[in-house]
Motif scaffolding. Structure first.
Motif, PDB file in Angstrom:
ATOM      1  N   SER A 181      -2.770  -3.223  -3.134  1.00 12.34           N
ATOM      2  CA  SER A 181      -3.588  -3.660  -2.006  1.00 12.34           C
ATOM      3  C   SER A 181      -3.713  -5.182  -1.928  1.00 12.34           C
ATOM      4  O   SER A 181      -4.316  -5.712  -1.003  1.00 12.34           O
ATOM      5  CB  SER A 181      -4.984  -3.030  -2.095  1.00 12.34           C
ATOM      6  OG  SER A 181      -5.631  -3.471  -3.276  1.00 12.34           O
ATOM      7  N   SER A 226      -2.391  -3.139   6.118  1.00 12.92           N
ATOM      8  CA  SER A 226      -3.029  -1.835   6.262  1.00 12.92           C
ATOM      9  C   SER A 226      -3.404  -1.669   7.724  1.00 12.92           C
ATOM     10  O   SER A 226      -3.865  -2.623   8.365  1.00 12.92           O
ATOM     11  CB  SER A 226      -4.290  -1.772   5.388  1.00 12.92           C
ATOM     12  OG  SER A 226      -5.103  -0.686   5.765  1.00 12.92           O
ATOM     13  N   MET A 227      -3.212  -0.483   8.273  1.00  6.40           N
ATOM     14  CA  MET A 227      -3.598  -0.231   9.662  1.00  6.40           C
ATOM     15  C   MET A 227      -5.092  -0.466   9.855  1.00  6.40           C
ATOM     16  O   MET A 227      -5.528  -0.843  10.939  1.00  6.40           O
ATOM     17  CB  MET A 227      -3.211   1.188  10.089  1.00  6.40           C
ATOM     18  CG  MET A 227      -1.717   1.373  10.300  1.00  6.40           C
ATOM     19  SD  MET A 227      -0.986   0.232  11.507  1.00  6.40           S
ATOM     20  CE  MET A 227      -1.644   0.876  13.033  1.00  6.40           C
ATOM     21  N   ASP A 228      -5.881  -0.287   8.804  1.00  4.96           N
ATOM     22  CA  ASP A 228      -7.325  -0.526   8.881  1.00  4.96           C
ATOM     23  C   ASP A 228      -7.659  -2.011   9.008  1.00  4.96           C
ATOM     24  O   ASP A 228      -8.758  -2.363   9.421  1.00  4.96           O
ATOM     25  CB  ASP A 228      -8.030   0.033   7.638  1.00  4.96           C
ATOM     26  CG  ASP A 228      -7.942   1.542   7.547  1.00  4.96           C
ATOM     27  OD1 ASP A 228      -7.747   2.199   8.586  1.00  4.96           O
ATOM     28  OD2 ASP A 228      -8.062   2.059   6.425  1.00  4.96           O
ATOM     29  N   LEU A 229      -6.716  -2.883   8.640  1.00  2.00           N
ATOM     30  CA  LEU A 229      -6.970  -4.323   8.648  1.00  2.00           C
ATOM     31  C   LEU A 229      -6.265  -5.072   9.773  1.00  2.00           C
ATOM     32  O   LEU A 229      -6.480  -6.258   9.949  1.00  2.00           O
ATOM     33  CB  LEU A 229      -6.528  -4.943   7.314  1.00  2.00           C
ATOM     34  CG  LEU A 229      -7.224  -4.428   6.052  1.00  2.00           C
ATOM     35  CD1 LEU A 229      -6.643  -5.109   4.805  1.00  2.00           C
ATOM     36  CD2 LEU A 229      -8.724  -4.659   6.129  1.00  2.00           C
ATOM     37  N   GLN A 253      -3.170  -8.448  18.298  1.00  2.00           N
ATOM     38  CA  GLN A 253      -3.923  -7.982  17.137  1.00  2.00           C
ATOM     39  C   GLN A 253      -4.614  -9.170  16.482  1.00  2.00           C
ATOM     40  O   GLN A 253      -4.220 -10.317  16.696  1.00  2.00           O
ATOM     41  CB  GLN A 253      -3.002  -7.285  16.154  1.00  2.00           C
ATOM     42  CG  GLN A 253      -1.792  -8.092  15.754  1.00  2.00           C
ATOM     43  CD  GLN A 253      -0.701  -7.239  15.129  1.00  2.00           C
ATOM     44  OE1 GLN A 253      -0.892  -6.712  14.059  1.00  2.00           O
ATOM     45  NE2 GLN A 253       0.429  -7.125  15.803  1.00  2.00           N
ATOM     46  N   ASN A 297      -6.231  -4.431  13.230  1.00  2.00           N
ATOM     47  CA  ASN A 297      -7.051  -4.585  14.442  1.00  2.00           C
ATOM     48  C   ASN A 297      -6.215  -4.783  15.710  1.00  2.00           C
ATOM     49  O   ASN A 297      -6.376  -5.770  16.436  1.00  2.00           O
ATOM     50  CB  ASN A 297      -8.045  -5.726  14.282  1.00  2.00           C
ATOM     51  CG  ASN A 297      -9.007  -5.484  13.148  1.00  2.00           C
ATOM     52  OD1 ASN A 297      -9.527  -4.384  12.991  1.00  2.00           O
ATOM     53  ND2 ASN A 297      -9.255  -6.493  12.334  1.00  2.00           N
ATOM     54  N   ARG A 298      -5.324  -3.843  15.993  1.00  2.00           N
ATOM     55  CA  ARG A 298      -4.504  -3.915  17.213  1.00  2.00           C
ATOM     56  C   ARG A 298      -5.350  -3.562  18.428  1.00  2.00           C
ATOM     57  O   ARG A 298      -6.141  -2.632  18.401  1.00  2.00           O
ATOM     58  CB  ARG A 298      -3.321  -2.941  17.110  1.00  2.00           C
ATOM     59  CG  ARG A 298      -2.286  -3.449  16.146  1.00  2.00           C
ATOM     60  CD  ARG A 298      -1.000  -2.680  16.231  1.00  2.00           C
ATOM     61  NE  ARG A 298      -0.043  -3.284  15.310  1.00  2.00           N
ATOM     62  CZ  ARG A 298       0.784  -2.600  14.551  1.00  2.00           C
ATOM     63  NH1 ARG A 298       0.819  -1.288  14.616  1.00  2.00           N
ATOM     64  NH2 ARG A 298       1.593  -3.227  13.747  1.00  2.00           N
ATOM     65  N   ASN A 303       0.806  -1.228   0.000  1.00  2.00           N
ATOM     66  CA  ASN A 303       0.000   0.000   0.000  1.00  2.00           C
ATOM     67  C   ASN A 303       0.835   1.271   0.000  1.00  2.00           C
ATOM     68  O   ASN A 303       0.549   2.210  -0.732  1.00  2.00           O
ATOM     69  CB  ASN A 303      -0.951   0.012   1.206  1.00  2.00           C
ATOM     70  CG  ASN A 303      -2.168  -0.845   0.988  1.00  2.00           C
ATOM     71  OD1 ASN A 303      -2.766  -0.843  -0.083  1.00  2.00           O
ATOM     72  ND2 ASN A 303      -2.543  -1.595   2.002  1.00  2.00           N
ATOM     73  N   SER A 304       1.864   1.321   0.818  1.00  2.00           N
ATOM     74  CA  SER A 304       2.647   2.555   0.962  1.00  2.00           C
ATOM     75  C   SER A 304       3.622   2.783  -0.185  1.00  2.00           C
ATOM     76  O   SER A 304       3.969   3.913  -0.494  1.00  2.00           O
ATOM     77  CB  SER A 304       3.431   2.539   2.276  1.00  2.00           C
ATOM     78  OG  SER A 304       2.546   2.510   3.364  1.00  2.00           O
TER      79      SER A 304
END
Length: 122
Positions: free
Chosen positions: A34, A113-116, A52, A118-119, A28-29
């Motif tokens: 994706s 992805s930080m959205d995926l 997480q 779940n920490r 992603n970055s």
């Protein structure tokens, strides 16, 4: 003619506050991919992340040192030359409680992805 390959000479260095080096080569970055992320990482002695439950499969290959995984209350330690696949929706904690740093490659499907991730507690 369009090239059918990409050479990565400048991976994206993810900013961290815990001393861990994360160089994303594809994802992603780096190239907005994706579907997959591939990163080279170095986790210093004493490093750990919160538990997480990622919504992606994660493959880890240890190059140097050791890395600890806690998966469903089971403690697993991998050493250089070993690898693991952790399936998506699995609660896990990654850490390096050992004296030396740990160098490894991480591959996430789909891409990290930080959205995926779940920490917990974040």
């Amino acid at each position: 003619m369009k090239k059918k390959y990409t050479i990565q000479k400048s991976p994206f260095v993810v900013p961290t506050t815990d001393g861990k080096l994360i160089e994303e080569h594809f994802g992603n970055s780096t190239d907005k991919n994706s579907q997959i992320s591939i990163a080279h990482m170095i986790a210093p002695s004493g490093w750990k992340e919160p538990f997480q439950t990622p919504v992606f499969d994660e493959y880890t290959y240890i190059i140097k040192g050791k890395k600890q995984f806690i998966i469903d209350e089971e403690i697993i330690v991998l050493e250089a030359g070993q690898s693991i696949k952790i399936e998506k929706n699995t609660r896990v904690q990654y850490s390096n409680p050992f004296d030396l740093g740990c160098e490894y490659i991480a591959i996430c499907l789909p891409s990290f992805s930080m959205d995926l991730v779940n920490r917990e507690g974040v």
